[in-house]
Design a protein around this motif. Structure first.
Motif, PDB file in Angstrom:
ATOM      1  N   GLN A 243      -7.301  -4.060   0.380  1.00  0.00           N
ATOM      2  CA  GLN A 243      -8.122  -2.723   0.813  1.00  0.00           C
ATOM      3  C   GLN A 243      -8.369  -1.867  -0.596  1.00  0.00           C
ATOM      4  OE1 GLN A 243      -4.962  -0.959   3.495  1.00  0.00           O
ATOM      5  NE2 GLN A 243      -6.332  -1.571   5.036  1.00  0.00           N
TER       6      GLN A 243
ATOM      7  N   GLY B 106     -14.267   4.597  -1.620  1.00  0.00           N
ATOM      8  CA  GLY B 106     -13.305   3.600  -2.000  1.00  0.00           C
ATOM      9  C   GLY B 106     -13.700   2.340  -2.734  1.00  0.00           C
TER      10      GLY B 106
ATOM     11  N   THR C  93      -2.105  -0.176   4.035  1.00  0.00           N
ATOM     12  CA  THR C  93      -1.499   1.023   3.574  1.00  0.00           C
ATOM     13  C   THR C  93      -0.962   1.913   4.540  1.00  0.00           C
ATOM     14  OG1 THR C  93      -3.829   1.694   4.208  1.00  0.00           O
ATOM     15  CG2 THR C  93      -3.435   1.080   2.222  1.00  0.00           C
TER      16      THR C  93
ATOM     17  N   LEU D  88      -2.141   6.679   7.512  1.00  0.00           N
ATOM     18  CA  LEU D  88      -2.638   7.577   6.418  1.00  0.00           C
ATOM     19  C   LEU D  88      -1.892   9.025   6.730  1.00  0.00           C
ATOM     20  CD1 LEU D  88      -6.308   6.903   5.797  1.00  0.00           C
ATOM     21  CD2 LEU D  88      -4.113   5.703   4.845  1.00  0.00           C
TER      22      LEU D  88
ATOM     23  N   GLY E  18       0.819  -1.198   0.093  1.00  0.00           N
ATOM     24  CA  GLY E  18      -0.073  -0.006  -0.044  1.00  0.00           C
ATOM     25  C   GLY E  18       0.674   1.195   0.177  1.00  0.00           C
TER      26      GLY E  18
ATOM     27  N   PHE F  52       0.082   4.010  -2.880  1.00  0.00           N
ATOM     28  CA  PHE F  52      -0.258   5.319  -2.337  1.00  0.00           C
ATOM     29  C   PHE F  52       0.943   6.470  -2.791  1.00  0.00           C
ATOM     30  CE2 PHE F  52      -3.577   5.122   1.027  1.00  0.00           C
ATOM     31  CZ  PHE F  52      -4.451   4.351   0.520  1.00  0.00           C
TER      32      PHE F  52
ATOM     33  N   ILE G 284      -7.558  11.348   2.009  1.00  0.00           N
ATOM     34  CA  ILE G 284      -7.450   9.656   1.736  1.00  0.00           C
ATOM     35  C   ILE G 284      -8.089   8.933   2.734  1.00  0.00           C
ATOM     36  CG2 ILE G 284      -5.494   7.900   1.746  1.00  0.00           C
ATOM     37  CD1 ILE G 284      -3.392  10.177   1.926  1.00  0.00           C
ATOM     38  N   SER G 285      -8.599   8.102   2.202  1.00  0.00           N
ATOM     39  CA  SER G 285      -9.494   7.207   3.004  1.00  0.00           C
ATOM     40  C   SER G 285      -9.302   5.890   2.470  1.00  0.00           C
ATOM     41  CB  SER G 285     -10.830   7.510   3.139  1.00  0.00           C
ATOM     42  OG  SER G 285     -11.470   7.425   1.909  1.00  0.00           O
ATOM     43  N   CYS G 286      -9.718   4.536   3.533  1.00  0.00           N
ATOM     44  CA  CYS G 286      -9.288   3.284   2.729  1.00  0.00           C
ATOM     45  C   CYS G 286     -10.476   2.389   3.711  1.00  0.00           C
ATOM     46  CB  CYS G 286      -7.837   2.930   2.842  1.00  0.00           C
ATOM     47  SG  CYS G 286      -7.069   2.799   4.534  1.00  0.00           S
TER      48      CYS G 286
ATOM     49  N   ALA H  56      -9.270   2.129  -1.748  1.00  0.00           N
ATOM     50  CA  ALA H  56      -8.754   3.319  -1.301  1.00  0.00           C
ATOM     51  C   ALA H  56      -9.511   4.426  -2.066  1.00  0.00           C
ATOM     52  CB  ALA H  56      -7.460   3.390  -1.117  1.00  0.00           C
TER      53      ALA H  56
END
Length: 351
Positions: free
Chosen positions: A264, A246, A118, A121, A87, A91, A137-139, A266
């Motif tokens: 995941q 996501g 990830t 964050l 991740g 990212f 950012i989100s996951c 994202a």
């Protein structure tokens, strides 16, 4: 605690990952983000994860070689299939591409599916804010279920962290929160030690509030969303937002992911204030608001000044850059075992 220079720790982590089969560019990106996590105080998502990553590389659940698949690319938006690659590498690649494009488009949005872990964050945010840009950012992990919907008792969601980086004229605001009260990592660590949550942050399988993390890890309980038993509808709403953004935009989520698969999904977005009213106008507002919070009179029982999200991270990061990253005896022993597995010599500070 021993202190180790951040560049020494990063090189040590990178060497272990490379020795375990991760390609050099991916090992470098992963080591950088893990060490950044430790430097800003997210030690649950720092180099302590190395052992798990070595396991994942060994059993094939993390792919250490190759590249992502471009599913869609319209310039201002793109979607990748991460192919279970690290991740941290995915990212950083996605954010770098978004930052390269944002001068043209103003806002660039990406979604990634089938992404391995990830890290923290907030460890990605400074690379964006230092360029005068904004990051969101989100996951989520659609192959797992740890959090019950508010009013229910069967786990459906995961802690679903979301983070926002906002530039100011001083330290950036770095907002990084899980939409559940506790994270999965914290829950697992407390359960392993036989310790309790400070309060009832979880539900038993029958739906009763509990402070026992083992109810979640061993007996099919669930973590409470932010807001807990009384106001958990707020955290539940945020968790739904993270899940659907996501997973829906990447095309991979709970509807088509097998339970137990670590993959995941994202959502990442970079915004350029210059495409709006300009960076100076933005930081005029962000700096004013930050200082208004910092100079706010402390409430009863608060012995220190009010802090803005990111203040503690900035202080810890400066301390780590100046004095080295603090490594607990427990973590030092864990890193020594990991290094032995892949035949890597310990840095002098940990030997």
């Amino acid at each position: 605690m021993p202190r180790i220079p951040h560049d020494t720790l990063r090189a040590f982590a990178e060497t272990m990952l490379t020795r375990a089969g991760m390609e050099a560019d991916k090992a470098a990106a992963t080591a950088e983000i893990l060490v950044e996590g430790d430097m800003i105080g997210h030690d649950t998502h720092g180099v302590s994860l190395i052992s798990w990553y070595l396991d994942a590389l060994a059993d094939g659940s993390m792919n250490g070689v190759g590249g992502y698949e471009v599913v869609s690319d319209r310039g201002a938006t793109f979607v990748w299939d991460g192919r279970f690659l690290p991740g941290a590498w995915l990212f950083t690649q996605a954010l770098d591409q978004a930052m390269d494009r944002v001068a043209t488009h103003g806002v660039v949005t990406a979604a990634i599916r089938n992404c391995h872990h990830t890290c923290a964050l907030s460890a990605y945010l400074r690379r964006v804010t230092e360029r005068g840009l904004i990051a969101q950012i989100s996951c989520s992990n659609p192959g797992a279920a740890r959090v019950a919907p508010f009013g229910g008792r069967k786990p459906v969601l995961t802690p679903n962290p979301l983070a926002v980086g906002l530039p100011t004229r001083s330290d950036p605001m770095l907002i990084d929160v899980s939409t559940s009260i506790a994270t999965t990592t914290m829950t697992q660590q407390l359960a392993k030690k036989g310790e309790r949550f400070p309060e009832a942050w979880a539900l038993t399988a029958e739906g009763a509030p509990t402070d026992d993390p083992s109810e979640v890890t061993e007996r099919s309980g669930s973590l409470m969303p932010l807001g807990g038993a009384l106001k958990g509808h707020k955290g539940f709403g945020l968790a739904l937002m993270v899940d659907v953004l996501g997973q829906g935009l990447s095309g991979r989520g709970r509807a088509n992911t097998d339970n137990g698969t670590f993959a995941q999904s994202a959502f990442l977005q970079v915004m350029d204030p210059e495409a709006f009213s300009g960076l100076d106008a933005f930081t005029e507002q962000s700096e004013w608001t930050a200082e208004a919070c910092r100079t706010n009179p402390p409430a009863a029982g608060n012995t220190g000044p009010v802090r803005v999200p990111g203040d503690s991270a900035a202080r810890k990061r400066r301390d780590a850059l100046d004095k080295g990253v603090a490594i607990s005896d427990e973590l030092a022993a864990k890193l020594a075992r990991a290094a032995e597995r892949v035949n890597v010599a310990l840095p002098a500070e940990l030997a």
